[in-house]
Design a protein around this motif. Structure first.
Motif, PDB file in Angstrom:
ATOM      1  N   GLU A  10       6.686 -31.810  50.312  1.00 36.84           N
ATOM      2  CA  GLU A  10       6.767 -30.451  49.340  1.00 36.84           C
ATOM      3  C   GLU A  10       8.192 -30.331  49.273  1.00 36.84           C
ATOM      4  O   GLU A  10       8.729 -30.316  50.044  1.00 36.84           O
ATOM      5  CB  GLU A  10       5.745 -29.652  49.740  1.00 36.84           C
ATOM      6  N   ASP A  11       8.556 -29.715  48.173  1.00 42.43           N
ATOM      7  CA  ASP A  11       9.830 -29.013  47.939  1.00 42.43           C
ATOM      8  C   ASP A  11      10.108 -28.052  49.319  1.00 42.43           C
ATOM      9  O   ASP A  11       9.086 -27.333  49.412  1.00 42.43           O
ATOM     10  CB  ASP A  11       9.944 -28.241  46.649  1.00 42.43           C
ATOM     11  N   GLU A  12      11.155 -28.063  49.725  1.00 44.34           N
ATOM     12  CA  GLU A  12      11.556 -27.126  50.979  1.00 44.34           C
ATOM     13  C   GLU A  12      11.297 -25.729  50.668  1.00 44.34           C
ATOM     14  O   GLU A  12      11.166 -25.065  51.277  1.00 44.34           O
ATOM     15  CB  GLU A  12      12.823 -27.251  51.536  1.00 44.34           C
ATOM     16  N   SER A  13      11.618 -25.335  49.364  1.00 40.59           N
ATOM     17  CA  SER A  13      11.437 -23.944  49.057  1.00 40.59           C
ATOM     18  C   SER A  13       9.980 -23.506  49.247  1.00 40.59           C
ATOM     19  O   SER A  13       9.819 -22.303  49.426  1.00 40.59           O
ATOM     20  CB  SER A  13      11.781 -23.763  47.585  1.00 40.59           C
ATOM     21  N   ALA A  14       9.007 -24.373  49.332  1.00 33.81           N
ATOM     22  CA  ALA A  14       7.526 -23.811  49.647  1.00 33.81           C
ATOM     23  C   ALA A  14       7.449 -23.270  51.141  1.00 33.81           C
ATOM     24  O   ALA A  14       6.635 -22.645  51.389  1.00 33.81           O
ATOM     25  CB  ALA A  14       6.664 -25.010  49.351  1.00 33.81           C
ATOM     26  N   TYR A  15       8.393 -23.585  51.962  1.00 32.91           N
ATOM     27  CA  TYR A  15       8.625 -23.145  53.348  1.00 32.91           C
ATOM     28  C   TYR A  15       9.155 -21.738  53.666  1.00 32.91           C
ATOM     29  O   TYR A  15       9.412 -21.200  54.819  1.00 32.91           O
ATOM     30  CB  TYR A  15       8.843 -24.158  54.264  1.00 32.91           C
ATOM     31  N   ARG A  16       9.950 -21.382  52.550  1.00 33.19           N
ATOM     32  CA  ARG A  16      10.856 -20.191  52.613  1.00 33.19           C
ATOM     33  C   ARG A  16       9.773 -18.944  52.460  1.00 33.19           C
ATOM     34  O   ARG A  16       9.293 -18.550  51.604  1.00 33.19           O
ATOM     35  CB  ARG A  16      11.750 -20.048  51.507  1.00 33.19           C
ATOM     36  N   TRP A  17      10.157 -18.108  53.795  1.00 34.45           N
ATOM     37  CA  TRP A  17       9.398 -16.910  53.739  1.00 34.45           C
ATOM     38  C   TRP A  17       9.758 -16.035  52.796  1.00 34.45           C
ATOM     39  O   TRP A  17      10.875 -16.012  52.553  1.00 34.45           O
ATOM     40  CB  TRP A  17       9.298 -16.197  55.163  1.00 34.45           C
ATOM     41  N   PRO A  18       9.163 -15.021  52.115  1.00 40.25           N
ATOM     42  CA  PRO A  18       9.347 -13.978  51.117  1.00 40.25           C
ATOM     43  C   PRO A  18      10.812 -13.072  51.819  1.00 40.25           C
ATOM     44  O   PRO A  18      10.541 -12.807  53.223  1.00 40.25           O
ATOM     45  CB  PRO A  18       8.342 -13.042  50.828  1.00 40.25           C
ATOM     46  N   ILE A  19      11.559 -12.904  50.993  1.00 40.71           N
ATOM     47  CA  ILE A  19      12.786 -12.030  51.622  1.00 40.71           C
ATOM     48  C   ILE A  19      12.255 -10.665  51.502  1.00 40.71           C
ATOM     49  O   ILE A  19      11.521  -9.936  50.511  1.00 40.71           O
ATOM     50  CB  ILE A  19      13.980 -11.965  50.561  1.00 40.71           C
ATOM     51  N   PRO A  20      12.321  -9.814  52.842  1.00 40.97           N
ATOM     52  CA  PRO A  20      11.681  -8.412  52.837  1.00 40.97           C
ATOM     53  C   PRO A  20      12.615  -7.434  52.065  1.00 40.97           C
ATOM     54  O   PRO A  20      13.983  -7.532  51.872  1.00 40.97           O
ATOM     55  CB  PRO A  20      11.901  -7.916  54.249  1.00 40.97           C
ATOM     56  N   PRO A  21      11.979  -6.370  51.404  1.00 40.76           N
ATOM     57  CA  PRO A  21      12.928  -5.317  50.893  1.00 40.76           C
ATOM     58  C   PRO A  21      13.650  -4.584  51.760  1.00 40.76           C
ATOM     59  O   PRO A  21      13.656  -4.619  53.194  1.00 40.76           O
ATOM     60  CB  PRO A  21      11.834  -4.455  50.183  1.00 40.76           C
ATOM     61  N   ALA A  22      14.817  -3.920  51.310  1.00 47.42           N
ATOM     62  CA  ALA A  22      15.710  -3.420  52.252  1.00 47.42           C
ATOM     63  C   ALA A  22      14.957  -2.333  53.212  1.00 47.42           C
ATOM     64  O   ALA A  22      15.583  -2.271  54.440  1.00 47.42           O
ATOM     65  CB  ALA A  22      16.779  -2.915  51.518  1.00 47.42           C
ATOM     66  N   GLU A  23      14.110  -1.771  52.675  1.00 47.56           N
ATOM     67  CA  GLU A  23      13.172  -0.651  53.294  1.00 47.56           C
ATOM     68  C   GLU A  23      12.152  -1.323  54.282  1.00 47.56           C
ATOM     69  O   GLU A  23      11.515  -0.741  55.164  1.00 47.56           O
ATOM     70  CB  GLU A  23      12.739   0.421  52.808  1.00 47.56           C
ATOM     71  N   GLY A  24      11.876  -2.707  54.228  1.00 45.44           N
ATOM     72  CA  GLY A  24      11.033  -3.269  54.946  1.00 45.44           C
ATOM     73  C   GLY A  24       9.731  -3.334  54.269  1.00 45.44           C
ATOM     74  O   GLY A  24       9.653  -2.727  53.220  1.00 45.44           O
ATOM     75  N   LEU A  42       1.867  -5.843  60.820  1.00 54.42           N
ATOM     76  CA  LEU A  42       3.085  -5.227  60.285  1.00 54.42           C
ATOM     77  C   LEU A  42       3.434  -4.381  61.449  1.00 54.42           C
ATOM     78  O   LEU A  42       2.629  -3.270  61.610  1.00 54.42           O
ATOM     79  CB  LEU A  42       2.796  -4.914  58.905  1.00 54.42           C
ATOM     80  N   ILE A  43       4.518  -4.411  62.098  1.00 53.76           N
ATOM     81  CA  ILE A  43       4.889  -3.480  62.974  1.00 53.76           C
ATOM     82  C   ILE A  43       6.213  -2.999  62.528  1.00 53.76           C
ATOM     83  O   ILE A  43       7.187  -3.585  62.581  1.00 53.76           O
ATOM     84  CB  ILE A  43       5.010  -3.967  64.523  1.00 53.76           C
ATOM     85  N   ASP A  44       6.376  -1.712  62.277  1.00 52.85           N
ATOM     86  CA  ASP A  44       7.560  -0.920  61.930  1.00 52.85           C
ATOM     87  C   ASP A  44       8.336  -1.733  60.872  1.00 52.85           C
ATOM     88  O   ASP A  44       9.524  -1.705  60.677  1.00 52.85           O
ATOM     89  CB  ASP A  44       8.340  -0.894  63.125  1.00 52.85           C
ATOM     90  N   GLY A  45       7.586  -1.900  59.702  1.00 56.99           N
ATOM     91  CA  GLY A  45       7.911  -2.740  58.459  1.00 56.99           C
ATOM     92  C   GLY A  45       8.257  -4.156  58.697  1.00 56.99           C
ATOM     93  O   GLY A  45       8.684  -4.728  57.798  1.00 56.99           O
ATOM     94  N   SER A  46       8.043  -4.708  59.866  1.00 59.90           N
ATOM     95  CA  SER A  46       8.387  -6.264  60.077  1.00 59.90           C
ATOM     96  C   SER A  46       7.124  -6.943  60.120  1.00 59.90           C
ATOM     97  O   SER A  46       6.141  -6.440  60.806  1.00 59.90           O
ATOM     98  CB  SER A  46       9.210  -6.222  61.440  1.00 59.90           C
ATOM     99  N   LEU A  47       7.018  -8.212  59.765  1.00 62.14           N
ATOM    100  CA  LEU A  47       5.835  -9.000  60.007  1.00 62.14           C
ATOM    101  C   LEU A  47       5.922  -9.535  61.238  1.00 62.14           C
ATOM    102  O   LEU A  47       7.003 -10.122  61.872  1.00 62.14           O
ATOM    103  CB  LEU A  47       6.046 -10.209  58.688  1.00 62.14           C
ATOM    104  N   VAL A  48       4.844  -9.648  62.030  1.00 59.50           N
ATOM    105  CA  VAL A  48       4.621 -10.373  63.209  1.00 59.50           C
ATOM    106  C   VAL A  48       3.589 -11.295  63.165  1.00 59.50           C
ATOM    107  O   VAL A  48       2.550 -11.162  62.832  1.00 59.50           O
ATOM    108  CB  VAL A  48       4.276  -9.261  64.330  1.00 59.50           C
ATOM    109  N   PHE A  49       3.624 -12.524  63.483  1.00 60.72           N
ATOM    110  CA  PHE A  49       3.008 -13.718  63.466  1.00 60.72           C
ATOM    111  C   PHE A  49       2.417 -14.115  64.806  1.00 60.72           C
ATOM    112  O   PHE A  49       3.202 -13.908  65.851  1.00 60.72           O
ATOM    113  CB  PHE A  49       3.799 -14.942  62.870  1.00 60.72           C
ATOM    114  N   MET A  50       1.219 -14.798  64.833  1.00 64.12           N
ATOM    115  CA  MET A  50       0.356 -14.764  65.972  1.00 64.12           C
ATOM    116  C   MET A  50       0.775 -16.305  66.397  1.00 64.12           C
ATOM    117  O   MET A  50       0.676 -17.276  65.500  1.00 64.12           O
ATOM    118  CB  MET A  50      -1.198 -14.438  65.662  1.00 64.12           C
ATOM    119  N   SER A  51       0.903 -16.313  67.891  1.00 58.67           N
ATOM    120  CA  SER A  51       1.047 -17.658  68.196  1.00 58.67           C
ATOM    121  C   SER A  51      -0.297 -18.273  68.507  1.00 58.67           C
ATOM    122  O   SER A  51      -1.350 -17.455  68.510  1.00 58.67           O
ATOM    123  CB  SER A  51       1.644 -17.551  69.813  1.00 58.67           C
ATOM    124  N   PRO A  52      -0.554 -19.855  68.738  1.00 60.93           N
ATOM    125  CA  PRO A  52      -1.728 -20.073  68.882  1.00 60.93           C
ATOM    126  C   PRO A  52      -2.396 -19.416  70.057  1.00 60.93           C
ATOM    127  O   PRO A  52      -1.974 -19.148  71.120  1.00 60.93           O
ATOM    128  CB  PRO A  52      -1.434 -21.673  69.542  1.00 60.93           C
TER     129      PRO A  52
END
Length: 208
Positions: A10-24, A42-52
């Motif tokens: 697939e086009d590599e753009s499909a793998y780009r995460w959304p850019i967060p707003p300035a305030e998170g 979501l912790i303090d406005g930042s996305l946290v991803f789970m490991s396996p």
């Protein structure tokens, strides 16, 4: 034809995460951002991803979920891996939650209010030690969640060790009530007894 297309990718753009707003990001954004992995927090406005998930983590959650469901009063319910909207910038996902049955408002519900949560449980993973031991319990306490359990793995036995905390409403912080090996027995938020050595055994039949 691009190189990516020529390779069947697939086009590599499909793998780009959304850019967060300035305030998170905000708590409501978790329901709107496309393509997030399951169990994103979501912790303090930042996305946290789970490991396996490890086998210990999975089996420990199963033991706690089934035990609590079997012993909880009828007016309480147990949810697994369900988020709490603590505030606009924090929406963590405890491993296990105990809430009033009436807190379930509809089948499309994706989060609980902190005032509806009686007990939050975190099973500590290698990649989440700081969050599970410090960040998340501090936030749960500040939000007024009255009971918190932290579950660690006994390195020698491979079994759960449960640290039980209760909220001091005056300071909005948790105090340690007890540390339980092999068998957990507490009276709050309701009477419950769990054989922690049963983690690798099949759960028994549900309570009639």
């Amino acid at each position: 034809m691009s190189a990516a297309s020529g390779n069947g990718l697939e086009d590599e753009s499909a793998y780009r995460w959304p850019i967060p707003p300035a305030e998170g990001w905000t708590a409501d954004d978790l329901d709107r951002i496309p393509g997030l992995p399951p169990h994103t927090e979501l912790i303090d406005g930042s996305l946290v991803f789970m490991s396996p998930q490890t086998r210990f983590h999975m089996r420990c959650m199963r033991l706690l979920e089934h035990s609590l469901l079997q012993q909880a009063p009828e007016h309480l319910d147990v949810d697994r891996e369900f988020t709490i909207k603590l505030d606009a910038r924090n929406r963590p996902e405890p491993d296990i939650l105990v809430v009033p049955a009436e807190a379930a408002t509809c089948s499309n519900q994706t989060w609980h209010k902190p005032e509806d949560v009686l007990l939050a449980i975190e099973v500590v993973s290698p990649d989440s030690r700081e969050r599970d031991r410090e960040v998340k319990p501090r936030k749960y306490a500040q939000a007024g969640v009255p009971h918190f359990w932290r579950v660690e793995q006994d390195e020698e036995k491979g079994l759960p060790v449960v640290y039980v905390f209760e909220l001091d409403p005056a300071t909005r912080s948790y105090g340690l009530i007890g540390i339980f090996h092999d068998r957990l027995k507490v009276s709050l938020p309701f009477d419950v007894e769990i054989d922690l050595t049963a983690m690798n055994r099949r759960p028994g039949p549900p309570r009639p």
